[in-house]
Write a protein that holds these residues in place. Structure first.
Motif, PDB file in Angstrom:
ATOM      1  N   GLU A   1       0.978  -0.822  -0.109  1.00  0.00           N
ATOM      2  CA  GLU A   1       0.248  -0.140  -0.060  1.00  0.00           C
ATOM      3  C   GLU A   1       0.632   1.329   0.275  1.00  0.00           C
ATOM      4  O   GLU A   1       0.549   2.093  -0.906  1.00  0.00           O
ATOM      5  N   ALA A   2       1.738   1.301   0.866  1.00  0.00           N
ATOM      6  CA  ALA A   2       2.450   1.830   1.062  1.00  0.00           C
ATOM      7  C   ALA A   2       3.406   3.094  -0.226  1.00  0.00           C
ATOM      8  O   ALA A   2       3.241   3.533  -0.891  1.00  0.00           O
ATOM      9  N   LYS A   3       3.705   2.033  -0.840  1.00  0.00           N
ATOM     10  CA  LYS A   3       4.579   2.012  -2.630  1.00  0.00           C
ATOM     11  C   LYS A   3       3.569   2.566  -3.739  1.00  0.00           C
ATOM     12  O   LYS A   3       4.068   3.455  -4.260  1.00  0.00           O
ATOM     13  N   GLN A   4       2.200   1.952  -3.518  1.00  0.00           N
ATOM     14  CA  GLN A   4       1.778   2.110  -4.530  1.00  0.00           C
ATOM     15  C   GLN A   4       0.794   3.917  -3.948  1.00  0.00           C
ATOM     16  O   GLN A   4       1.300   4.679  -4.933  1.00  0.00           O
ATOM     17  N   ARG A   5       1.317   4.657  -2.258  1.00  0.00           N
ATOM     18  CA  ARG A   5       1.548   5.645  -2.484  1.00  0.00           C
ATOM     19  C   ARG A   5       2.890   6.588  -2.440  1.00  0.00           C
ATOM     20  O   ARG A   5       2.914   8.074  -3.045  1.00  0.00           O
ATOM     21  N   GLY A   6       3.648   5.332  -3.008  1.00  0.00           N
ATOM     22  CA  GLY A   6       4.509   6.242  -3.264  1.00  0.00           C
ATOM     23  C   GLY A   6       5.754   6.638  -2.018  1.00  0.00           C
ATOM     24  O   GLY A   6       6.476   7.700  -2.226  1.00  0.00           O
ATOM     25  N   GLU A   7       5.197   6.432  -0.807  1.00  0.00           N
ATOM     26  CA  GLU A   7       6.261   6.571   0.111  1.00  0.00           C
ATOM     27  C   GLU A   7       6.923   5.403   0.727  1.00  0.00           C
ATOM     28  O   GLU A   7       7.968   4.462  -0.035  1.00  0.00           O
ATOM     29  N   ASP A   8       7.928   6.104   1.179  1.00  0.00           N
ATOM     30  CA  ASP A   8       9.202   5.257   1.568  1.00  0.00           C
ATOM     31  C   ASP A   8       8.846   4.229   2.647  1.00  0.00           C
ATOM     32  O   ASP A   8       8.196   4.527   3.064  1.00  0.00           O
ATOM     33  N   VAL A   9       9.566   2.325   1.620  1.00  0.00           N
ATOM     34  CA  VAL A   9       9.188   1.410   3.123  1.00  0.00           C
ATOM     35  C   VAL A   9      10.155   1.006   4.011  1.00  0.00           C
ATOM     36  O   VAL A   9      10.269  -0.047   4.400  1.00  0.00           O
ATOM     37  N   ASN A  10      10.690   1.402   3.597  1.00  0.00           N
ATOM     38  CA  ASN A  10      12.361   0.824   4.194  1.00  0.00           C
ATOM     39  C   ASN A  10      12.422   0.688   6.096  1.00  0.00           C
ATOM     40  O   ASN A  10      12.968  -0.334   6.567  1.00  0.00           O
ATOM     41  N   ALA A  11      11.284   1.476   6.650  1.00  0.00           N
ATOM     42  CA  ALA A  11      11.047   1.272   8.333  1.00  0.00           C
ATOM     43  C   ALA A  11       9.999   0.030   8.373  1.00  0.00           C
ATOM     44  O   ALA A  11      11.108  -0.471   9.031  1.00  0.00           O
ATOM     45  N   ILE A  12       9.456   0.549   7.140  1.00  0.00           N
ATOM     46  CA  ILE A  12       9.134  -0.991   7.657  1.00  0.00           C
ATOM     47  C   ILE A  12       9.058  -2.004   7.320  1.00  0.00           C
ATOM     48  O   ILE A  12       9.110  -3.569   8.325  1.00  0.00           O
ATOM     49  N   LEU A  13      10.014  -2.481   6.461  1.00  0.00           N
ATOM     50  CA  LEU A  13      10.604  -3.443   6.278  1.00  0.00           C
ATOM     51  C   LEU A  13      11.944  -3.650   6.862  1.00  0.00           C
ATOM     52  O   LEU A  13      11.879  -5.328   7.435  1.00  0.00           O
ATOM     53  N   ALA A  14      12.222  -2.696   7.800  1.00  0.00           N
ATOM     54  CA  ALA A  14      13.282  -3.588   9.176  1.00  0.00           C
ATOM     55  C   ALA A  14      12.170  -4.249   9.841  1.00  0.00           C
ATOM     56  O   ALA A  14      13.327  -4.745  10.572  1.00  0.00           O
ATOM     57  N   ARG A  15      11.290  -3.416  10.241  1.00  0.00           N
ATOM     58  CA  ARG A  15      10.731  -4.217  11.127  1.00  0.00           C
ATOM     59  C   ARG A  15      10.405  -5.468  10.769  1.00  0.00           C
ATOM     60  O   ARG A  15       9.679  -6.828  11.999  1.00  0.00           O
ATOM     61  N   VAL A  16       9.801  -6.185   9.704  1.00  0.00           N
ATOM     62  CA  VAL A  16       9.152  -7.472   9.688  1.00  0.00           C
ATOM     63  C   VAL A  16      10.891  -7.806  10.005  1.00  0.00           C
ATOM     64  O   VAL A  16      10.915  -9.656   9.842  1.00  0.00           O
ATOM     65  N   GLU A  17      12.073  -7.853   9.542  1.00  0.00           N
ATOM     66  CA  GLU A  17      12.927  -8.692   9.154  1.00  0.00           C
ATOM     67  C   GLU A  17      13.317  -8.662  10.469  1.00  0.00           C
ATOM     68  O   GLU A  17      13.355 -10.115  10.426  1.00  0.00           O
ATOM     69  N   ASP A  18      13.575  -7.813  12.237  1.00  0.00           N
ATOM     70  CA  ASP A  18      13.240  -8.625  13.021  1.00  0.00           C
ATOM     71  C   ASP A  18      12.572 -10.462  13.417  1.00  0.00           C
ATOM     72  O   ASP A  18      12.934 -11.049  13.800  1.00  0.00           O
ATOM     73  N   SER A  19      11.285  -9.681  13.066  1.00  0.00           N
ATOM     74  CA  SER A  19      10.886 -11.751  13.451  1.00  0.00           C
ATOM     75  C   SER A  19      10.867 -12.731  12.080  1.00  0.00           C
ATOM     76  O   SER A  19      10.936 -13.884  12.772  1.00  0.00           O
ATOM     77  N   LYS A  20      11.603 -12.264  11.451  1.00  0.00           N
ATOM     78  CA  LYS A  20      11.855 -13.606  10.372  1.00  0.00           C
ATOM     79  C   LYS A  20      12.610 -14.790  11.204  1.00  0.00           C
ATOM     80  O   LYS A  20      11.804 -15.919  11.260  1.00  0.00           O
ATOM     81  N   SER A  21      13.676 -14.855  11.651  1.00  0.00           N
ATOM     82  CA  SER A  21      14.205 -15.498  12.019  1.00  0.00           C
ATOM     83  C   SER A  21      13.527 -15.888  13.100  1.00  0.00           C
ATOM     84  O   SER A  21      13.374 -17.863  13.696  1.00  0.00           O
TER      85      SER A  21
END
Length: 423
Positions: free
Chosen positions: A62-82
């Motif tokens: 959704e953020a990408k479609q609005r043209g916003e920066d998504v790096n902050a969200i990606l970092a949060r997701v990365e945490d839970s992965k392992s």
RNA sequence: GGAGGAAUACCCAAGUCUGGCUGAAGGGAUCGGUCUUGAAAACCGACAGGGCGGGAAACCGUCGCGGGGGUUCGAAUCCCUCUUCCUCCGCCA
């Protein structure tokens, strides 16, 4: 497979019933419940993390479609992965533990099954017909049939190994007549006729309960697809509906299948070495049923009657026994054995076995039905019974109906098949 | 044995190249309704099923596009692998 819900809710009762098999299951049941507890705890954590991840991933799009920066969200997701990965591994491990143990735990004997530790505690239900009275010393089939050139053991061993036989002449014809006769009898009672695959896979063997515990009884085919020779039509027959949901209105489904069965007889070395009573390869007509739970015991009685009808028609003396808790087969809740009288043994010997597995095989094979199209699926009950072991019926006819001159009087009902009154 | 193609819900079938409000368009079947003396037709409405976990329940979450694995924040869609089916050639009861 046992119902794990039942284990959770009424552990003591399950253990008590299982232990009637003369073996202590307490530790194994406890191990299952421990792993089950672990599994559920881990699963709850994993699913919570996944929910959070799914929501974040969605917001990335959704953020990408609005043209916003998504790096902050990606970092949060990365945490839970392992964490998700390691927890998931734990859940899978617990699940495998549960399955491995559960696959080796047998069915619970029926509540009213006679208690006992061995075949000596089996209960005789009834005896039908009279043992034959001979005015001459009767011969055992392994002598009589060889003399009459109905059977050839030596050349069969040359071609193959011991525990194989060649049927010859009227001997072969009698075997074929019996198959035909039995199948016709069952067809008249509404059993649908089947011809089944003789090679079955490991999944099928597991569903009916042959695997993993009794793997050494099976003949494995040398082939990278891991196939086994049919040990009983129960295996290909019950697996017909593996992973399917049947319609309630179609039940009960009744099948009769002739197959040739192959068994290693691994635990029987040295036993019954004479004659054809225990062979690596033998013919059998099998009855199979898929039933609603509430009907399965009436269906079992009906199946027993269908098997008995064969012996009654052939006028062979037999008895019916109910197996005690210590003698009931692995997957079964209740079993009747039919035993035919054999003069050579001066005793009754098993010629058929009629059992109700209740939902045990259905759980292993995931065979279900719906009472109505919008109902929840339920497990069917599966039943199977011999109708009958053809080779042993052959023995019974040869031994019981032998005449002093070595000829054998053909039972009336077989005359149309053999077109002879004496062989 | 050789060469190709396919697998999406009860059935048919789009989407796959170009990853993101698509757990999935559309049609058929089915079920309910309107209309009709009744039926058909037409029109309106409903319609994945299921596993697992939590909960008394309502419900919530998770998994799920042949099976399994991988890449990615995210997979029906990309990669690997297995299975099954189809077409052609060869062989064969």
């Amino acid at each position: 497979m046992l119902d794990i819900q039942l284990l959770r809710s009424d552990k003591e009762a399950v253990i008590k019933r299982l232990n009637q098999r003369n073996e202590d299951f307490t530790e194994r049941i406890e191990a299952v419940l421990t792993a089950d507890q672990k599994r559920r705890e881990v699963l709850q954590k994993v699913e919570q993390l996944k929910m959070a991840r799914n929501q974040l991933s969605k917001s990335v799009g959704e953020a990408k479609q609005r043209g916003e920066d998504v790096n902050a969200i990606l970092a949060r997701v990365e945490d839970s992965k392992s964490e998700i990965q390691s927890l998931e591994k734990e859940a899978i491990h617990a699940e495998e533990t549960i399955r491995e143990i559960l696959l080796r735990i047998p069915n619970m004997p029926h509540l009213k099954a006679p208690l006992g530790t061995s075949e000596n505690d089996n209960v005789e239900i009834k005896t039908v017909g009279n043992k034959p009275v001979f005015k001459f010393p009767p011969k055992a089939h392994w002598d009589l049939a060889v003399e009459r050139d109905f059977l050839d053991f030596e050349r069969a061993a040359k071609i193959s190994t011991s525990r194989f036989v060649i049927y010859k002449n009227d001997g072969a014809r009698l075997e074929r007549a019996l198959i035909q006769f039995m199948m016709d009898m069952h067809a008249d009672k509404g059993y649908q006729e089947l011809m089944l695959p003789y090679l079955v896979n490991a999944t099928s063997m597991t569903a009916t309960g042959q695997f993993p515990k009794f793997k050494e009884d099976a003949f494995e085919v040398k082939d990278d697809r891991e196939l086994y020779l049919n040990p009983t039509a129960e295996v290909p027959g019950i697996n017909i509906y593996r992973d399917e949901i049947l319609k309630g209105e179609d039940l009960p489904l009744k099948y009769a299948a002739f197959t040739t069965a192959f068994r290693q007889e691994a635990g029987s070395a040295g036993r019954d070495t004479r004659g054809i009573i225990r062979q690596h390869q033998f013919n059998k007509v099998e009855l199979l049923k898929f039933s609603k739970p509430e009907d399965s015991y009436a269906e079992l009685d009906d199946m027993l009657a269908a098997s008995e009808a064969i012996l009654i028609a052939l006028k062979l003396p037999y008895r019916v026994i109910e197996l005690c808790t210590g003698d009931i087969g692995f997957a079964m809740a209740k079993t009747y054995d039919i035993e035919v009288y054999l003069p050579a043994y001066e005793d009754y010997r098993e010629i058929g076995s009629i059992s109700n597995a209740e939902d045990y095989q259905a759980r292993r094979g995931n065979i279900r039905f719906k009472r109505t199209s919008d109902a929840k699926p339920e497990f069917v009950h599966t039943l199977n019974g011999s109708g009958l072991a053809v080779g042993r019926t052959w023995i019974a006819i040869v031994e019981n109906f032998q005449n002093e001159d070595g000829s054998i009087t053909v039972p009336d009902v077989l005359v149309p098949y053999l077109k002879k009154t004496v062989i």
